[in-house]
Design a protein around this motif. Structure first.
Motif, PDB file in Angstrom:
ATOM      1  N   LEU A 133       0.707  -1.546  -0.425  1.00 19.53           N
ATOM      2  CA  LEU A 133       0.046  -0.482   0.118  1.00 19.53           C
ATOM      3  C   LEU A 133       0.955   1.597   0.385  1.00 19.53           C
ATOM      4  O   LEU A 133       1.875   0.919   0.757  1.00 19.53           O
ATOM      5  N   GLN A 134       0.189   2.675  -0.922  1.00 19.53           N
ATOM      6  CA  GLN A 134       0.950   3.268  -0.728  1.00 19.53           C
ATOM      7  C   GLN A 134       0.563   4.133  -0.394  1.00 19.53           C
ATOM      8  O   GLN A 134      -0.771   4.957  -0.597  1.00 19.53           O
ATOM      9  N   LEU A 135       0.414   5.309   0.322  1.00 20.68           N
ATOM     10  CA  LEU A 135       0.128   6.381   0.943  1.00 20.68           C
ATOM     11  C   LEU A 135      -0.893   7.284  -0.480  1.00 20.68           C
ATOM     12  O   LEU A 135       0.246   7.913  -1.570  1.00 20.68           O
ATOM     13  N   LEU A 136      -1.752   7.148  -0.681  1.00 23.61           N
ATOM     14  CA  LEU A 136      -2.340   8.491  -1.915  1.00 23.61           C
ATOM     15  C   LEU A 136      -2.581   9.671  -1.895  1.00 23.61           C
ATOM     16  O   LEU A 136      -1.594  10.515  -2.051  1.00 23.61           O
ATOM     17  N   LEU A 137      -3.367  10.191  -0.510  1.00 25.18           N
ATOM     18  CA  LEU A 137      -3.223  11.655  -0.176  1.00 25.18           C
ATOM     19  C   LEU A 137      -4.037  11.365   1.826  1.00 25.18           C
ATOM     20  O   LEU A 137      -4.334   9.928   2.006  1.00 25.18           O
ATOM     21  N   LYS A 138      -4.303  12.821   2.390  1.00 21.07           N
ATOM     22  CA  LYS A 138      -5.133  12.520   3.608  1.00 21.07           C
ATOM     23  C   LYS A 138      -4.876  14.053   3.568  1.00 21.07           C
ATOM     24  O   LYS A 138      -4.918  14.466   3.174  1.00 21.07           O
ATOM     25  N   ALA A 139      -6.461  13.710   5.073  1.00 19.64           N
ATOM     26  CA  ALA A 139      -6.349  14.724   5.944  1.00 19.64           C
ATOM     27  C   ALA A 139      -6.585  14.752   6.631  1.00 19.64           C
ATOM     28  O   ALA A 139      -7.280  13.985   7.848  1.00 19.64           O
ATOM     29  N   THR A 140      -6.180  15.764   7.864  1.00 16.80           N
ATOM     30  CA  THR A 140      -6.026  15.976   9.554  1.00 16.80           C
ATOM     31  C   THR A 140      -6.735  16.550   9.807  1.00 16.80           C
ATOM     32  O   THR A 140      -7.542  16.489  11.135  1.00 16.80           O
ATOM     33  N   LYS A 141      -8.360  17.051   9.259  1.00 15.83           N
ATOM     34  CA  LYS A 141      -9.029  18.113   9.989  1.00 15.83           C
ATOM     35  C   LYS A 141     -10.365  18.682   9.403  1.00 15.83           C
ATOM     36  O   LYS A 141      -9.494  18.106   8.374  1.00 15.83           O
ATOM     37  N   ALA A 142     -11.452  18.543   9.953  1.00  9.76           N
ATOM     38  CA  ALA A 142     -12.521  19.058   8.792  1.00  9.76           C
ATOM     39  C   ALA A 142     -12.589  19.663   7.850  1.00  9.76           C
ATOM     40  O   ALA A 142     -11.281  21.163   8.252  1.00  9.76           O
ATOM     41  N   ASP A 143     -12.896  19.830   6.944  1.00  7.51           N
ATOM     42  CA  ASP A 143     -13.072  20.292   5.528  1.00  7.51           C
ATOM     43  C   ASP A 143     -11.614  20.934   4.642  1.00  7.51           C
ATOM     44  O   ASP A 143     -10.730  21.350   3.362  1.00  7.51           O
ATOM     45  N   ASP A 144     -10.247  19.579   5.580  1.00  9.41           N
ATOM     46  CA  ASP A 144      -9.127  19.754   4.248  1.00  9.41           C
ATOM     47  C   ASP A 144      -9.541  19.444   3.091  1.00  9.41           C
ATOM     48  O   ASP A 144     -10.369  17.957   3.241  1.00  9.41           O
TER      49      ASP A 144
ATOM     50  N   GLY B 103      -7.466  17.130   0.532  1.00  6.53           N
ATOM     51  CA  GLY B 103      -6.090  16.499   0.285  1.00  6.53           C
ATOM     52  C   GLY B 103      -6.018  15.803  -0.942  1.00  6.53           C
ATOM     53  O   GLY B 103      -7.101  15.891  -1.983  1.00  6.53           O
ATOM     54  N   SER B 104      -4.615  15.996  -1.523  1.00  6.90           N
ATOM     55  CA  SER B 104      -4.389  15.790  -2.809  1.00  6.90           C
ATOM     56  C   SER B 104      -3.332  15.141  -3.724  1.00  6.90           C
ATOM     57  O   SER B 104      -2.309  16.103  -3.004  1.00  6.90           O
ATOM     58  N   ASN B 105      -2.767  15.303  -4.320  1.00  6.72           N
ATOM     59  CA  ASN B 105      -2.235  14.472  -4.887  1.00  6.72           C
ATOM     60  C   ASN B 105      -2.591  13.446  -6.704  1.00  6.72           C
ATOM     61  O   ASN B 105      -3.255  12.935  -6.834  1.00  6.72           O
ATOM     62  N   LYS B 106      -1.535  13.650  -7.375  1.00 13.57           N
ATOM     63  CA  LYS B 106      -1.319  13.033  -9.092  1.00 13.57           C
ATOM     64  C   LYS B 106      -2.740  13.230  -9.371  1.00 13.57           C
ATOM     65  O   LYS B 106      -3.047  11.982 -10.136  1.00 13.57           O
ATOM     66  N   GLY B 107      -3.292  14.314  -8.809  1.00 14.21           N
ATOM     67  CA  GLY B 107      -4.754  14.360  -9.977  1.00 14.21           C
ATOM     68  C   GLY B 107      -6.111  14.363  -8.910  1.00 14.21           C
ATOM     69  O   GLY B 107      -7.248  14.446  -9.597  1.00 14.21           O
ATOM     70  N   PHE B 108      -5.622  13.414  -7.976  1.00  9.63           N
ATOM     71  CA  PHE B 108      -6.632  12.660  -6.961  1.00  9.63           C
ATOM     72  C   PHE B 108      -7.001  14.176  -5.506  1.00  9.63           C
ATOM     73  O   PHE B 108      -6.554  14.341  -5.322  1.00  9.63           O
ATOM     74  N   GLU B 109      -8.016  13.798  -5.452  1.00 11.27           N
ATOM     75  CA  GLU B 109      -8.530  14.718  -4.278  1.00 11.27           C
ATOM     76  C   GLU B 109      -9.942  14.125  -3.638  1.00 11.27           C
ATOM     77  O   GLU B 109     -10.133  13.431  -4.066  1.00 11.27           O
ATOM     78  N   ALA B 110     -10.183  14.300  -2.861  1.00 15.37           N
ATOM     79  CA  ALA B 110     -10.284  14.092  -0.859  1.00 15.37           C
ATOM     80  C   ALA B 110     -10.718  15.283  -0.225  1.00 15.37           C
ATOM     81  O   ALA B 110      -9.625  15.410   0.604  1.00 15.37           O
ATOM     82  N   THR B 111     -12.026  15.611   0.574  1.00 15.08           N
ATOM     83  CA  THR B 111     -12.145  16.522   1.313  1.00 15.08           C
ATOM     84  C   THR B 111     -13.035  15.780   2.598  1.00 15.08           C
ATOM     85  O   THR B 111     -13.905  15.140   2.501  1.00 15.08           O
TER      86      THR B 111
ATOM     87  N   THR C 117     -21.486  14.914   7.060  1.00  8.71           N
ATOM     88  CA  THR C 117     -21.478  13.723   6.170  1.00  8.71           C
ATOM     89  C   THR C 117     -21.163  12.629   6.831  1.00  8.71           C
ATOM     90  O   THR C 117     -20.907  11.635   6.144  1.00  8.71           O
ATOM     91  N   THR C 118     -19.622  13.028   7.274  1.00  9.23           N
ATOM     92  CA  THR C 118     -18.870  11.642   7.634  1.00  9.23           C
ATOM     93  C   THR C 118     -18.366  11.516   6.614  1.00  9.23           C
ATOM     94  O   THR C 118     -18.372  10.177   6.591  1.00  9.23           O
ATOM     95  N   SER C 119     -17.839  11.594   5.640  1.00  7.18           N
ATOM     96  CA  SER C 119     -17.273  11.251   4.468  1.00  7.18           C
ATOM     97  C   SER C 119     -16.303  11.672   3.991  1.00  7.18           C
ATOM     98  O   SER C 119     -15.613  12.494   4.581  1.00  7.18           O
ATOM     99  N   PHE C 120     -15.380  10.583   2.774  1.00  8.24           N
ATOM    100  CA  PHE C 120     -14.035  10.941   2.192  1.00  8.24           C
ATOM    101  C   PHE C 120     -13.870  10.330   1.162  1.00  8.24           C
ATOM    102  O   PHE C 120     -13.159  10.007   1.116  1.00  8.24           O
ATOM    103  N   HIS C 121     -14.703  11.150  -0.291  1.00  6.12           N
ATOM    104  CA  HIS C 121     -14.992  10.600  -1.245  1.00  6.12           C
ATOM    105  C   HIS C 121     -14.072  11.028  -1.910  1.00  6.12           C
ATOM    106  O   HIS C 121     -12.884  12.084  -1.937  1.00  6.12           O
ATOM    107  N   LEU C 122     -12.951   9.779  -2.499  1.00  2.00           N
ATOM    108  CA  LEU C 122     -12.302   9.896  -3.537  1.00  2.00           C
ATOM    109  C   LEU C 122     -12.168   9.995  -4.923  1.00  2.00           C
ATOM    110  O   LEU C 122     -13.712  10.073  -5.628  1.00  2.00           O
TER     111      LEU C 122
END
Lengths: 114, 114
Positions: free
Chosen positions: A44-55, A57-65, A70-75
């Motif tokens: 497994l490789q880390l793609l992206l991360k977010a550490t607090k609400a509304d952060d 994360g982005s990497n290689k064209g991928f994003e997630a908020t 809504t307790t969500s983190f859609h890629l």
């Protein structure tokens, strides 16, 4: 306890299509959220991360908020490539600062066709 | 190159024959952990270690042992393997401070117990 729910796969897309992989979580406290990617035959490789609400994360064209309401983190990715074919795992960090365990979803396999 | 290495990558064995899967990291990380990956279940933590000589159980420790005599190494021991331990195993490491819990994974060891 903590849990992560991901959409079932496989997801099959044509090259340049828009990608969304849904992830929702249940956790106490304020976990950090991660997306990991596993290419065939690899770890497994880390793609992206977010550490607090509304952060976001982005990497290689991928994003997630990180959406606490809504307790969500859609890629998402605007235009997928064949090389993006892999298994994607959503994960959250435990609030047990000793154990530091990551709680993973079951994974979503993405297949991108030329 | 910063990395986590595991050996062997593939192993087929028989019920009851003791085996050890080695894990080593070169990032001077205090924290190390073992996970197993099973279809539809994502990754589940087996054991973890906060530092040398400090180990503790994760979610699925039954049938496994670990040791942490040196900072860089964290072997996983199956003293009497059984078929239900057939799985894909990952070692991971991270720093022990901070709340992000970003973990670095090895390439995996695919174990088959017949």
């Amino acid at each position: 306890g903590d849990s992560v729910t991901q959409m079932e796969g496989p997801v099959t897309l044509s090259e340049e299509a828009f990608l969304t992989i849904n992830c929702t979580y249940t956790a106490t406290g304020y976990p950090s959220l991660f997306w990991y990617v596993q290419y065939p035959g690899e770890g497994l490789q880390l793609l992206l991360k977010a550490t607090k609400a509304d952060d976001k994360g982005s990497n290689k064209g991928f994003e997630a908020t990180y959406r606490k309401e809504t307790t969500s983190f859609h890629l998402e990715k605007g235009s997928v490539q064949v090389s993006d074919s892999a298994v994607y795992f959503c994960a959250l960090s435990g609030t047990d600062t000793g154990r530091r365990a990551l709680t993973f979803g079951s994974g979503t396999r993405l297949q991108v066709q030329p | 190159e910063a990395q986590v290495t595991q050996n062997p990558r593939y192993l087929i064995t028989v019920t009851g024959k003791k085996l050890t899967v080695t894990c080593s990291q070169n990032m001077n990380h205090e924290y190390m952990s073992w996970y197993r990956q099973d279809p539809g279940l994502g990754l589940r933590q087996i054991y973890y270690s906060m530092n040398v000589e400090v180990t503790d159980k994760g979610d699925v420790p039954e049938g496994y042992k670990v040791s942490r005599k040196e900072k860089r190494n964290f072997p996983l021991i199956l003293e009497s393997p059984s078929p239900n331990q057939t799985s894909l195993y990952f070692c991971a490491s991270s720093v022990s401070t901070g709340a992000n819990y970003e973990q670095y994974f090895g390439p995996g060891t695919r174990l088959t117990v017949t």
